[in-house]
Design a protein around this motif. Structure first.
Motif, PDB file in Angstrom:
ATOM      1  N   ILE A 370      -7.017  10.819  -0.894  1.00 33.57           N
ATOM      2  CA  ILE A 370      -6.558  10.293  -2.013  1.00 33.57           C
ATOM      3  C   ILE A 370      -5.082   9.800  -2.194  1.00 33.57           C
ATOM      4  CG2 ILE A 370      -6.113  10.823  -4.706  1.00 33.57           C
ATOM      5  CD1 ILE A 370      -8.094  13.136  -4.245  1.00 33.57           C
ATOM      6  N   ALA A 371      -4.871   8.498  -2.402  1.00 33.25           N
ATOM      7  CA  ALA A 371      -3.626   7.725  -1.970  1.00 33.25           C
ATOM      8  C   ALA A 371      -3.204   6.749  -3.464  1.00 33.25           C
ATOM      9  CB  ALA A 371      -3.811   7.136  -0.781  1.00 33.25           C
ATOM     10  N   GLY A 372      -1.931   6.578  -3.253  1.00 32.68           N
ATOM     11  CA  GLY A 372      -1.777   5.423  -4.285  1.00 32.68           C
ATOM     12  C   GLY A 372      -0.678   5.949  -5.531  1.00 32.68           C
ATOM     13  N   GLY A 373      -0.097   5.089  -6.141  1.00 30.87           N
ATOM     14  CA  GLY A 373       1.065   5.297  -6.964  1.00 30.87           C
ATOM     15  C   GLY A 373       1.876   4.116  -7.062  1.00 30.87           C
ATOM     16  N   ALA A 399      -0.681   2.473  -9.973  1.00 30.11           N
ATOM     17  CA  ALA A 399      -0.251   0.866  -9.922  1.00 30.11           C
ATOM     18  C   ALA A 399      -0.474   0.342  -8.709  1.00 30.11           C
ATOM     19  CB  ALA A 399       1.064   0.918 -10.571  1.00 30.11           C
ATOM     20  N   ASP A 400       0.180   0.801  -7.641  1.00 29.33           N
ATOM     21  CA  ASP A 400       0.096  -0.321  -6.486  1.00 29.33           C
ATOM     22  C   ASP A 400      -1.013   0.165  -5.493  1.00 29.33           C
ATOM     23  OD1 ASP A 400       2.486  -1.550  -7.296  1.00 29.33           O
ATOM     24  OD2 ASP A 400       3.824   0.114  -6.435  1.00 29.33           O
ATOM     25  N   ARG A 401      -2.226   0.487  -5.740  1.00 29.57           N
ATOM     26  CA  ARG A 401      -3.078   0.896  -5.026  1.00 29.57           C
ATOM     27  C   ARG A 401      -3.648  -0.334  -4.209  1.00 29.57           C
ATOM     28  NH1 ARG A 401      -4.735   0.315 -10.073  1.00 29.57           N
ATOM     29  NH2 ARG A 401      -6.946  -0.690 -10.394  1.00 29.57           N
ATOM     30  N   ALA A 402      -3.497  -1.274  -4.916  1.00 33.67           N
ATOM     31  CA  ALA A 402      -4.148  -2.470  -4.189  1.00 33.67           C
ATOM     32  C   ALA A 402      -3.488  -2.818  -2.755  1.00 33.67           C
ATOM     33  CB  ALA A 402      -3.938  -3.685  -5.009  1.00 33.67           C
ATOM     34  N   LEU A 403      -2.136  -2.502  -2.743  1.00 29.59           N
ATOM     35  CA  LEU A 403      -1.517  -2.666  -1.198  1.00 29.59           C
ATOM     36  C   LEU A 403      -2.167  -1.836  -0.135  1.00 29.59           C
ATOM     37  CD1 LEU A 403       2.206  -2.426  -2.627  1.00 29.59           C
ATOM     38  CD2 LEU A 403       0.791  -4.480  -2.152  1.00 29.59           C
ATOM     39  N   ILE A 404      -2.487  -0.554  -0.673  1.00 28.05           N
ATOM     40  CA  ILE A 404      -3.307   0.191   0.417  1.00 28.05           C
ATOM     41  C   ILE A 404      -4.519  -0.060   0.657  1.00 28.05           C
ATOM     42  CG2 ILE A 404      -3.829   2.463   0.888  1.00 28.05           C
ATOM     43  CD1 ILE A 404      -1.819   3.764  -1.158  1.00 28.05           C
ATOM     44  N   GLY A 405      -5.386  -0.578  -0.401  1.00 31.79           N
ATOM     45  CA  GLY A 405      -6.549  -1.313  -0.238  1.00 31.79           C
ATOM     46  C   GLY A 405      -6.826  -2.283   0.598  1.00 31.79           C
ATOM     47  N   GLU A 406      -5.666  -3.015   0.483  1.00 33.73           N
ATOM     48  CA  GLU A 406      -5.628  -4.438   1.458  1.00 33.73           C
ATOM     49  C   GLU A 406      -5.248  -3.960   2.850  1.00 33.73           C
ATOM     50  OE1 GLU A 406      -2.377  -6.352  -0.539  1.00 33.73           O
ATOM     51  OE2 GLU A 406      -3.644  -7.037  -2.143  1.00 33.73           O
ATOM     52  N   ALA A 407      -4.592  -2.912   3.078  1.00 35.85           N
ATOM     53  CA  ALA A 407      -4.135  -2.645   4.199  1.00 35.85           C
ATOM     54  C   ALA A 407      -5.553  -1.892   4.955  1.00 35.85           C
ATOM     55  CB  ALA A 407      -3.237  -1.544   4.407  1.00 35.85           C
ATOM     56  N   LEU A 408      -6.245  -1.131   4.164  1.00 39.33           N
ATOM     57  CA  LEU A 408      -7.538  -0.583   4.711  1.00 39.33           C
ATOM     58  C   LEU A 408      -8.599  -1.710   4.970  1.00 39.33           C
ATOM     59  CD1 LEU A 408      -7.818   2.070   1.900  1.00 39.33           C
ATOM     60  CD2 LEU A 408      -7.716   2.580   4.491  1.00 39.33           C
ATOM     61  N   ALA A 409      -8.557  -2.699   4.222  1.00 38.62           N
ATOM     62  CA  ALA A 409      -9.530  -3.929   4.497  1.00 38.62           C
ATOM     63  C   ALA A 409      -9.126  -4.569   5.816  1.00 38.62           C
ATOM     64  CB  ALA A 409      -9.480  -4.784   3.291  1.00 38.62           C
ATOM     65  N   ARG A 410      -7.974  -4.189   6.162  1.00 36.93           N
ATOM     66  CA  ARG A 410      -7.561  -5.237   7.232  1.00 36.93           C
ATOM     67  C   ARG A 410      -7.905  -4.109   8.553  1.00 36.93           C
ATOM     68  NH1 ARG A 410      -3.268  -7.248   3.967  1.00 36.93           N
ATOM     69  NH2 ARG A 410      -2.055  -5.281   4.527  1.00 36.93           N
ATOM     70  N   HIS A 411      -7.599  -2.906   8.357  1.00 40.34           N
ATOM     71  CA  HIS A 411      -7.528  -2.049   9.457  1.00 40.34           C
ATOM     72  C   HIS A 411      -8.723  -1.005   9.596  1.00 40.34           C
ATOM     73  CE1 HIS A 411      -3.753  -4.217  10.331  1.00 40.34           C
ATOM     74  NE2 HIS A 411      -3.489  -3.721   9.246  1.00 40.34           N
ATOM     75  N   ALA A 412      -9.362  -0.709   8.780  1.00 30.13           N
ATOM     76  CA  ALA A 412     -10.285   0.166   8.587  1.00 30.13           C
ATOM     77  C   ALA A 412     -11.300  -0.283   7.339  1.00 30.13           C
ATOM     78  CB  ALA A 412      -9.671   1.711   8.065  1.00 30.13           C
ATOM     79  N   VAL A 418     -12.933   3.929  -3.156  1.00 31.41           N
ATOM     80  CA  VAL A 418     -13.242   3.948  -4.365  1.00 31.41           C
ATOM     81  C   VAL A 418     -12.062   3.600  -5.149  1.00 31.41           C
ATOM     82  CG1 VAL A 418     -13.937   5.320  -6.271  1.00 31.41           C
ATOM     83  CG2 VAL A 418     -15.009   5.818  -4.147  1.00 31.41           C
ATOM     84  N   ASP A 419     -11.745   2.221  -5.747  1.00 29.63           N
ATOM     85  CA  ASP A 419     -10.677   1.997  -6.307  1.00 29.63           C
ATOM     86  C   ASP A 419     -10.780   2.352  -7.858  1.00 29.63           C
ATOM     87  OD1 ASP A 419      -8.806   0.521  -7.883  1.00 29.63           O
ATOM     88  OD2 ASP A 419      -8.979  -1.179  -6.233  1.00 29.63           O
ATOM     89  N   LEU A 420      -9.988   3.562  -8.385  1.00 30.72           N
ATOM     90  CA  LEU A 420     -10.129   3.901  -9.506  1.00 30.72           C
ATOM     91  C   LEU A 420      -9.097   2.981 -10.512  1.00 30.72           C
ATOM     92  CD1 LEU A 420     -10.271   7.678  -9.536  1.00 30.72           C
ATOM     93  CD2 LEU A 420     -12.006   5.984 -10.127  1.00 30.72           C
ATOM     94  N   ASP A 421      -9.587   2.239 -11.355  1.00 36.30           N
ATOM     95  CA  ASP A 421      -8.841   1.264 -12.076  1.00 36.30           C
ATOM     96  C   ASP A 421      -8.315   2.054 -13.370  1.00 36.30           C
ATOM     97  OD1 ASP A 421      -7.490  -0.614 -13.270  1.00 36.30           O
ATOM     98  OD2 ASP A 421      -8.938  -2.031 -13.636  1.00 36.30           O
ATOM     99  N   ARG A 422      -7.748   3.205 -13.396  1.00 41.38           N
ATOM    100  CA  ARG A 422      -7.579   3.879 -14.665  1.00 41.38           C
ATOM    101  C   ARG A 422      -6.369   4.746 -14.225  1.00 41.38           C
ATOM    102  NH1 ARG A 422     -12.100   8.309 -15.377  1.00 41.38           N
ATOM    103  NH2 ARG A 422     -10.791   9.289 -16.828  1.00 41.38           N
ATOM    104  N   THR A 423      -5.408   4.962 -15.462  1.00 41.87           N
ATOM    105  CA  THR A 423      -4.320   5.680 -15.186  1.00 41.87           C
ATOM    106  C   THR A 423      -4.096   6.612 -16.447  1.00 41.87           C
ATOM    107  OG1 THR A 423      -2.893   3.955 -16.803  1.00 41.87           O
ATOM    108  CG2 THR A 423      -3.075   3.709 -14.294  1.00 41.87           C
TER     109      THR A 423
END
Length: 483
Positions: A370-373, A399-412, A418-423
């Motif tokens: 579980i990551a992001g913030g 807020a910045d979960r997309a940055l981790i998501g993009e790194a995951l798409a490139r390398h894993a 699961v991208d949770l679009d809620r705060t």
């Protein structure tokens, strides 16, 4: 800082106009101490909320002027500024002070100058990650040796309160941030340690070089030992650059077999080849890896650094073992919350940057992460590359979960995400439910966000509390109303 900083002495402060920048844990004791020295004190603070008004009401009866919502203009007649740690060097207040030739001290600098002739020595710790744990371990070891000590400084206990208090101490275990070290030019510790260096707070320092240089101030004037991380050569470089007292030694710590003048690990035993009679041929057993709680690699490194500082102070080997056994980590630091359905749930909400998250991820074999913030300008490619083979799945929040998501798409790319679009307040419960769905028996659901928490939570403690509550709900079969 101006050249006048060293010339001014605490004995000269009676009748002087002193401005304290900031309230909080550091500013309130600083204002009190300065007023006690006879200074005319004005506190400026950018925020003007209920907590600040309560602190102002506490100080004003002492004859201290407090200006809330005012943190940029230099009060007329200011002869010295004492700043709390979070204020950036580029703040207009400090730029105006530099132009006017007004010296700037941090609260740590003030505490150092106020200590008495019989003051206890300081064993000081800094680094990007692991500072608080190492300082608490160090205090536990010192206590096990029968020494009167306290864990103080950036850990949340004001050094000024300790220095001006009546409690007698033999030695202090002191956590120092890069912010505090920046404004503490006179500090001269008995021994100091830099645990590690990774990009962090660069918006405050301006560059990695400036950040490292401020960390390296902890070695200046060391008397007995400069403790560095063998696995992080930049820390040893800081030792080489430091101006220390004659006879002060460089002491390394390593997770591998130690060389002479190092502490390390041999067959699950923490050993000392630095503070022994014949370090070329002898090693002293200190403790077992199982005595470290938790025995994750980065935490073993913390234990070795704490042991090195304690040994530099003359602590016997048995006290190292007993202190490590007695130590209990603070909440939200690789904290095991529960096992549910054969899956371990671990809270490392304190992992607010990529370096800390990498250490946490490295401690487990199969992980649902579980990551992001708030990323604070960080990038995540290296972190994802290092952890990719361990990831069973990832749940992204913040807020910045997309940055981790993009790194995951490139390398894993093969790892389920699961991208949770809620705060909202139920977001963490949803994250835990999604992580449980991805996990298999034997896996670890690890919340090590690699990001700050303030987009969704007041602080990392509240984020960790929300994770723990969601795990306990999962274990009991309760389902929140917002599912």
């Amino acid at each position: 800082m101006t050249s006048d900083a060293a010339a001014l002495d605490v004995s000269d402060l009676a009748g002087r106009q002193v401005t304290v920048a900031g309230l909080g844990v550091s500013g309130v004791p600083a204002a009190r101490a300065l007023r006690g020295l006879g200074a005319s004190v004005t506190v400026v603070n950018g925020s003007d909320g209920e907590p600040q008004r309560a602190q102002a009401a506490e100080l004003e009866p002492l004859g201290i002027t407090v200006r809330l919502g005012d943190g940029e203009a230099l009060p007329e007649g200011t002869e010295l500024i004492v700043t709390t740690p979070g204020w950036k060097p580029t703040n207009p207040l400090f730029l105006a002070a530099a132009e006017a030739g007004v010296p700037i001290w941090g609260d740590v600098e003030l505490a150092w100058r106020l200590r008495g002739a019989d003051a206890p020595p300081w064993l000081a710790v800094t680094g990007t990650n692991g500072k608080t744990t190492t300082v608490r371990m160090l205090a536990a070891i010192l206590e096990a040796a029968g020494l009167r000590t306290a864990a103080v400084g950036n850990i949340g206990v004001s050094l000024l309160d300790i220095v001006l208090g009546d409690e007698p101490y033999d030695v202090l275990a002191v956590e120092l941030s890069s912010y505090q070290l920046h404004w503490a030019p006179s500090l001269r510790a008995h021994s100091g340690a830099v645990l590690n260096l990774a990009p962090d707070h660069l918006d405050w320092h301006g560059s990695m070089a400036a950040y490292a240089a401020d960390k390296g101030r902890i070695y200046e004037g060391n008397q007995v030992a400069c403790v560095y991380n063998v696995a992080d050569p930049a820390t040893e470089d800081l030792v080489r650059a430091a101006d220390v007292e004659e006879g002060c030694r460089a002491i390394g710590f390593t997770l591998g077999t130690p060389g002479p003048s190092q502490l390390g690990v041999v067959e699950d035993i923490l050993v000392d080849r630095a503070f022994v009679a014949n370090r070329e041929k002898q090693a002293q057993e200190l403790a077992e890896v199982s005595d470290v709680n938790p025995p994750a690699p980065h935490n073993i490194a913390n234990a070795l650094a704490a042991a090195a500082l304690a040994r530099a102070f003359g602590v016997p080997p048995r006290a190292v073992r007993d202190g490590l056994r007695a130590f209990r980590p603070d909440p939200h630091r690789v904290e095991h919350v529960a096992d549910v359905g054969g899956v371990a749930y671990v809270d490392d909400s304190k992992a607010t940057n990529t370096h800390a998250a990498e250490a946490s991820l490295g401690a487990y074999e199969h992980i649902v992460w579980i990551a992001g913030g708030l990323a604070k300008g960080a990038t995540f490619d290296e972190l994802v590359l290092t952890a990719a083979k361990r990831l069973r799945g990832v749940v992204l929040i913040g807020a910045d979960r997309a940055l981790i998501g993009e790194a995951l798409a490139r390398h894993a790319a093969d790892v389920p995400v699961v991208d949770l679009d809620r705060t909202d307040t139920g977001a963490m419960a949803a994250a835990v439910r999604e992580a449980a769905r991805l996990a298999r028996p034997g896996d670890t659901v690890l919340m090590a966000p690699a990001c700050a928490s303030m987009d969704m939570f007041t602080n990392y403690n509240k984020r960790g509390d929300a994770f723990a509550a969601a795990v306990h709900d999962l274990a009991s079969g309760r389902v929140p109303d917002d599912q």
